[in-house]
Enzyme design. Structure first.
Site, PDB file in Angstrom:
ATOM      1  N   GLU A 183       0.852  -1.239   0.178  1.00 38.90           N
ATOM      2  CA  GLU A 183      -0.172  -0.089  -0.020  1.00 38.90           C
ATOM      3  C   GLU A 183       0.764   1.166  -0.006  1.00 38.90           C
ATOM      4  O   GLU A 183       1.853   1.369   0.790  1.00 38.90           O
ATOM      5  CB  GLU A 183      -0.828   0.046   1.311  1.00 38.90           C
ATOM      6  CG  GLU A 183      -2.086   1.165   1.147  1.00 38.90           C
ATOM      7  CD  GLU A 183      -2.860   1.303   2.277  1.00 38.90           C
ATOM      8  OE1 GLU A 183      -2.924   0.609   3.041  1.00 38.90           O
ATOM      9  OE2 GLU A 183      -3.692   1.978   2.244  1.00 38.90           O
TER      10      GLU A 183
ATOM     11  N   GLY B  29       3.096   2.164  10.493  1.00 45.46           N
ATOM     12  CA  GLY B  29       2.719   1.443  11.743  1.00 45.46           C
ATOM     13  C   GLY B  29       2.534   0.111  11.470  1.00 45.46           C
ATOM     14  O   GLY B  29       3.065  -0.838  12.256  1.00 45.46           O
ATOM     15  N   ALA B  30       1.888  -0.225  10.592  1.00 43.76           N
ATOM     16  CA  ALA B  30       1.211  -1.473  10.145  1.00 43.76           C
ATOM     17  C   ALA B  30       0.546  -1.673   8.959  1.00 43.76           C
ATOM     18  O   ALA B  30       0.146  -0.561   8.379  1.00 43.76           O
ATOM     19  CB  ALA B  30       0.734  -2.000  11.466  1.00 43.76           C
TER      20      ALA B  30
ATOM     21  N   ASN C  89      -2.431  -6.404   5.028  1.00 45.43           N
ATOM     22  CA  ASN C  89      -2.382  -7.341   4.181  1.00 45.43           C
ATOM     23  C   ASN C  89      -3.293  -8.680   4.421  1.00 45.43           C
ATOM     24  O   ASN C  89      -3.315  -9.288   5.606  1.00 45.43           O
ATOM     25  CB  ASN C  89      -1.204  -7.827   3.895  1.00 45.43           C
ATOM     26  CG  ASN C  89       0.129  -6.779   3.710  1.00 45.43           C
ATOM     27  OD1 ASN C  89      -0.192  -5.932   3.111  1.00 45.43           O
ATOM     28  ND2 ASN C  89       1.120  -6.704   4.611  1.00 45.43           N
TER      29      ASN C  89
ATOM     30  N   GLU D  12      -5.462  -2.818  12.418  1.00 44.61           N
ATOM     31  CA  GLU D  12      -5.292  -3.768  11.197  1.00 44.61           C
ATOM     32  C   GLU D  12      -6.308  -4.794  11.155  1.00 44.61           C
ATOM     33  O   GLU D  12      -6.677  -5.384  10.119  1.00 44.61           O
ATOM     34  CB  GLU D  12      -3.815  -4.169  11.175  1.00 44.61           C
ATOM     35  CG  GLU D  12      -2.643  -3.194  11.504  1.00 44.61           C
ATOM     36  CD  GLU D  12      -3.091  -2.011  10.368  1.00 44.61           C
ATOM     37  OE1 GLU D  12      -3.407  -2.335   9.345  1.00 44.61           O
ATOM     38  OE2 GLU D  12      -2.315  -0.953  10.877  1.00 44.61           O
TER      39      GLU D  12
ATOM     40  N   GLU E  50      -9.723   4.386   6.025  1.00 50.96           N
ATOM     41  CA  GLU E  50      -9.201   4.657   7.215  1.00 50.96           C
ATOM     42  C   GLU E  50      -9.716   5.349   8.378  1.00 50.96           C
ATOM     43  O   GLU E  50      -9.609   5.178   9.408  1.00 50.96           O
ATOM     44  CB  GLU E  50      -7.721   5.495   6.654  1.00 50.96           C
ATOM     45  CG  GLU E  50      -6.860   4.714   5.911  1.00 50.96           C
ATOM     46  CD  GLU E  50      -6.323   3.437   6.474  1.00 50.96           C
ATOM     47  OE1 GLU E  50      -6.329   3.231   7.838  1.00 50.96           O
ATOM     48  OE2 GLU E  50      -5.756   2.672   5.777  1.00 50.96           O
TER      49      GLU E  50
HETATM   50  C1  7ML Z   1      -3.255   4.336  11.689  1.00 52.39           C
HETATM   51  C2  7ML Z   1      -1.307   3.241   8.769  1.00 52.39           C
HETATM   52  C3  7ML Z   1      -0.709   3.638   7.653  1.00 52.39           C
HETATM   53  C4  7ML Z   1      -0.040   5.054   7.601  1.00 52.39           C
HETATM   54  C5  7ML Z   1      -1.595   1.738   8.912  1.00 52.39           C
HETATM   55  C6  7ML Z   1      -0.355   2.606   6.722  1.00 52.39           C
HETATM   56  C7  7ML Z   1      -2.767   1.448   8.136  1.00 52.39           C
HETATM   57  C8  7ML Z   1      -1.553   2.298   5.883  1.00 52.39           C
HETATM   58  C9  7ML Z   1      -2.318   0.962   6.591  1.00 52.39           C
HETATM   59  C10 7ML Z   1      -3.567   3.994  13.024  1.00 52.39           C
HETATM   60  C11 7ML Z   1      -3.166   2.989  13.867  1.00 52.39           C
HETATM   61  C12 7ML Z   1      -1.935   2.335  13.119  1.00 52.39           C
HETATM   62  C13 7ML Z   1      -1.345   2.870  11.861  1.00 52.39           C
HETATM   63  C14 7ML Z   1      -1.986   3.676  11.307  1.00 52.39           C
HETATM   64  C15 7ML Z   1      -1.306   4.270   9.871  1.00 52.39           C
HETATM   65  C16 7ML Z   1      -0.692   5.836   8.569  1.00 52.39           C
HETATM   66  C17 7ML Z   1      -1.008   5.540   9.638  1.00 52.39           C
HETATM   67  N1  7ML Z   1      -3.228   0.691   5.797  1.00 52.39           N
HETATM   68  O1  7ML Z   1      -3.469   0.377   8.421  1.00 52.39           O
HETATM   69  O2  7ML Z   1      -3.517   2.512   7.861  1.00 52.39           O
HETATM   70 ZN    ZN Z   2      -5.330   1.688   8.480  1.00 45.28          ZN
END
Ligand code: 7ML
Ligand code: ZN
Length: 883
Positions: free
Chosen positions: A130, A270-271, A274, A307, A329
């Site tokens: 992503e 963060g994570a 998938n 996630e 999101e």
């Molecule tokens: C938000 C994430 C991303 C980018 C994780 C990457 C995700 C995209 C991914 C809340 C809690 C933990 C991580 C994130 C976050 C910026 C923030 N799809 O799961 O949204």
């Molecule tokens: Zn997310």
């Protein structure tokens, strides 16, 4: 420049894909420097697309193409296709029937420092796709509305890659010559390629299981590096909590038989959710009481939840295009916030979220990079994983929850899941489902997705004693943002309660015939609107925007007395805390002005009395109690100022902190002694509350600079059995002129040198210190053997922490902080554009500072703009912030 002329992508240009991909068969022959990918796709024209010719164009970046064939025929020769830096066009493909396209290519994971696509982290191969990383692995229709069934075979050396993972279920495996083995994974669900993942490495597996609401048994596995096997218990428990919570609160059950999580130490974000194979930054998995703080424990549970929740809000139902990112999101953040609130303290969680929104998202919304929750245009999509898309997006979902009630909201989400399972949809589809399930009209409410900027509500009140009515007038105004000069009024839910002078609840009766309740939600839809409350025997105190019912700025005349009253009597936990923050904020604002005018600082005793009263009331939720005793952060105070004066903010706030410490010394000492235990660090709400309250007391007491307190913090630092207490004590030691400062820092490093996540804390603590030698320390730390510019966590812990969490030193008037940051961004630009771009945050707010600093910051942004081979990521942020 990587891209001589970076292109802007517009939402208005969206069109459906010309071709669809139905199945994907991938075979990876894994090697650090040379991984071969063979991809066999079944493709057909999209019946819903009436345009386009006979050619097919796939996305693919910097791939070594080996061969292409159609329908298992001979390899296509040069004249039949065109390969560019970022695409592959096949001039003619079958139009009438489904066909097979086979492509072979090679990539070099070891050279991949951008950590996007397939890369190497501590010898382990892993992916991040992503948003558009899959095109760095193989040629594909890399867009979320192309969904396919993936089958993946991984072939690798048995010693280097004993564990071979991909999405779905393991359906076959076996041995190969030359000490190799292979595994085939099949994911039965259609998915876009951004949800593809693979992991190969020497990993240990921690296993557990979960029984779903329909009685299916799911195998749960967490994969980590060998030495981290004892730090997975909390993540595993969090996963089981999240699975149960999603069943109970949203009726959502897990759909595969296996759920895997892998923790990697090099990760840009963060994570990642998938399908069936989440990949996590180690920071959001690994925890042991002696290495992770209570805040870490809470974040891990939140991110594991986030996630996991994506499985329904993101994977089963995904985004049509990346402009719709907040569809998955915003909703998923709302879900993880609710989960954490249910698991810990609702009051505390809400305050923490609002604090973050108001300091960071509001700043984004007021700056040069302001954009709607559903953006209209982007150059680099990676720049749009923003606080606006995530946090403001979650606030939009929360407003729906507030307006529809939890039952109405659940009806809406049920309909959304039923209607769109298996589809790639838009933010509008989500609102449509909420509308249809509840029979409401959300036409105006939709503007929250398209309009950028933080609305300001100005509130006036008028009590008519003769008529016993109170009229509240609310005016809404949204300042212009780049590309949006004029704004339309929004539909804003404003939760309100009334309180009589003796602290009792006053009735809320809108209209003389309506029934009375303790609290009402005002539906603000016009730029100016009056609401009249009836049958009020005396003038009540207004508690407005309870629970922070909308992401807005509130402007309302309040006396310090009224704020002190609300701090004591408001039954809404958010507004009670907010009243204290406003009270302290007003007093600090006055001191900032005094400091700027060279006046001696003198405390207004009303704040002492108010805090004394909070201390005397001894709130039972200790974490909430600790928040009531906290002062507004420097960044929140900065947000409130016209021209940010970092030094004045720091001096005024420290003065209040020190004065409170002096005048409430006895109370703080009692709190510390009552709640300090020599405890192992069990993560439960009583223990975390005790640690939070006693550490806030120690923080105040440390301002006294007296020997007995210095001994308390030193003793706590050396004897702590949990990281919360050890780190809190070390922070007090590092941020004050403590005689044992350097010894403690050295001791901490010796104790934890082998634990990367703890060493990140060691870097951050020094980078955020308010002591005068901080900049020199940061420069020295950049040359420390443990510093590694290729590890994003390390970069964030030193460069990120210094520039984003140490305003006092970053904004030093001599520009050294700005130059330092620009140097690092220019270096990072070529290694990891995503991380480089994130590091720009501190410079983009240049308009908020005095004219000298503006000039200095702008000069560095201009220098960044001249970087050779500037990435799209850095270019977009730098150029937009200079406009
Ligand atoms: C938000 C994430 C991303 C980018 C994780 C990457 C995700 C995209 C991914 C809340 C809690 C933990 C991580 C994130 C976050 C910026 C923030 N799809 O799961 O949204
Ligand atoms: Zn997310």
């Amino acid at each position: 420049m990587r891209d001589a002329n970076p292109q802007t992508i517009f939402l208005k240009d969206y069109s459906v894909p010309e071709y669809l991909i139905h199945t994907v068969d991938l075979t990876f022959t894994l090697n650090e420097e040379n991984t071969r990918i063979s991809s066999r796709l079944t493709v057909s024209r999209n019946p819903n697309c009436k345009t386009g010719g006979k050619s097919l164009t796939l996305a693919g970046e910097n791939l070594r193409l080996l061969r292409i064939s159609l329908n298992d025929g001979n390899d296509l020769t040069k004249g039949h296709y065109l390969q560019t830096q970022d695409s592959l066009t096949i001039y003619e493909v079958p139009q009438q029937q489904q066909f097979i396209l086979t492509i072979e290519n090679e990539i070099n994971p070891k050279a991949n420092t951008a950590l996007e696509g397939l890369y190497l982290s501590n010898g382990m191969l892993c992916t991040q796709c992503e948003a558009e990383g899959f095109r760095k692995i193989t040629y594909f229709l890399d867009r979320p509305d192309v969904m396919a069934k993936f089958t993946t075979t991984l072939i690798g050396d048995k010693d280097r890659y004993p564990v071979l993972l991909s999405n779905g279920n393991k359906i076959a495996y076996g041995d190969k010559p030359d000490n190799c083995h292979w595994v085939t994974w099949e994911d039965p669900f259609n998915k876009p390629c951004y949800l593809f993942a693979l992991v190969a490495g020497r990993l240990v597996c921690i296993e557990d299981s979960f029984k779903t609401m329909s009685g299916r048994n799911i195998s749960l596995q967490i994969y980590v590096e060998k030495e981290d096997g004892d730090k997975c218990g909390h993540a595993m428990q969090s996963l089981k909590n999240a699975m149960l919570w999603d069943e109970q609160k949203f009726g959502r059950e897990y759909d595969l038989d296996l759920y895997m999580i892998v923790a990697v130490s090099h990760f840009n974000m963060g994570a990642m959710e998938n399908k069936g194979l989440n990949i996590f930054n180690t920071k959001f998995v690994l925890a042991r009481p002696d290495t992770a703080t209570d805040a870490d424990y809470e974040h891990i549970e939140g991110v594991i939840g986030h996630e996991y929740f994506h499985n329904w809000t993101g994977n089963r139902i995904t985004c049509r295009d990346w402009f719709q990112l907040s569809l998955k999101e915003g909703f998923t953040v709302f879900r993880d916030q609710e989960f954490t609130g249910d698991r810990t303290s609702k009051a505390v969680k809400r305050i923490e979220d609002v604090n973050m929104l108001r300091t960071r998202q509001f700043a984004e919304d007021a700056g040069p990079l302001a954009h709607p929750v559903r953006p209209d245009a982007y150059i680099e999509i990676n720049n749009f994983y923003t606080l606006t898309v995530y946090e403001k997006g979650a606030e939009i979902v929360r407003m729906l929850h507030t307006m529809l009630g939890s039952e109405g909201f659940r009806k809406g989400s049920d309909l959304y899941f039923a209607r769109h399972d298996g589809q790639a949809v838009t933010c509008d589809d989500f609102i449509n489902a909420m509308e249809a399930a509840n029979g409401v009209d959300l036409t105006q409410f939709r503007r929250w997705y398209s309009q950028a900027g933080t609305p300001q509500l100005t509130v006036f009140q008028n009590y008519d004693a003769a008529a016993q009515t109170l009229t509240i007038r609310i005016c809404q105004h949204c300042p212009s943002t780049p590309g949006q000069a004029l704004k339309d009024p929004l539909h804003i839910p404003v939760t309100i309660g009334l309180i009589y002078q003796d602290g009792s609840v006053a009735p809320c009766q809108l209209g003389s015939a309506a029934h009375a309740s303790n609290e009402v939600i005002l539906q603000l839809t016009q730029s100016e609107q009056d609401f009249t409350f009836h049958h009020l025997a005396e003038r009540p105190v207004v508690s407005i925007l309870r629970g922070f019912s909308a992401p807005v700025k509130l402007i309302m005349e309040r006396s310090l007395q009224e704020l002190a009253f609300l701090l004591s009597y408001d039954s809404d936990t958010f507004n009670r805390w907010e009243a204290g923050q406003q009270l302290a904020g007003k007093i600090i604002a006055g001191l900032i002005a005094d400091w700027q005018n060279g006046k001696a600082l003198k405390i207004n005793p009303i704040i002492i009395t108010a805090y004394k009263k909070v201390l005397a009331q001894a709130e039972k939720d200790l974490s909430y109690f600790a928040l009531l005793l906290g002062l507004p952060s420097e960044s929140y105070l900065a947000e409130q100022m016209q021209v940010i004066d970092v030094e004045a903010i720091h001096e005024a706030r420290e003065f209040v902190k020190q004065t409170l410490a002096e005048q409430l010394q006895a109370e703080f000492k009692t709190l510390y002694l009552n709640y300090h235990r020599d405890e192992s660090g069990l993560f439960d709400s009583d223990a975390t509350g005790r640690r939070r309250i006693k550490n806030i007391a120690l923080g105040y007491l440390s301002k006294l600079g007296c020997q007995d307190i210095q001994q308390w913090s030193e003793r706590q630092f050396y004897t702590a059995k949990n990281m919360t207490d050890q780190l809190a004590a070390l922070a007090d030691i590092v941020n004050n002129p403590h005689p044992a400062r350097q010894q403690c820092l050295d001791s901490f490093y010796r104790q934890w040198h082998a634990d990367a996540l703890v060493i990140d804390k060691w870097f951050s603590l020094q980078a955020t210190s308010c002591m005068p030698d901080t900049f020199a320390t940061v420069q020295t730390l950049m040359t420390h053997p443990a510093f590694d510019i290729r590890n994003p966590n390390r970069v964030r812990s030193l460069i990120g922490a210094f520039s984003q969490a140490n305003p006092l030193h970053f904004h030093a008037a001599n520009s050294q902080g700005y130059k330092f940051l620009a140097d690092q961004i220019i270096l990072l630009n070529s290694l990891n554009p995503q991380v480089a771009s994130r590091m720009m945050t501190a410079l983009t707010s240049w308009r908020r500072y005095d004219s000298i600093r503006q000039t200095l910051m702008k000069a560095q942004l201009e220098r960044i703009m001249t970087t050779e081979a500037i990435s799209r990521d850095v270019y977009e942020v730098a150029s937009k912030s200079l406009l």
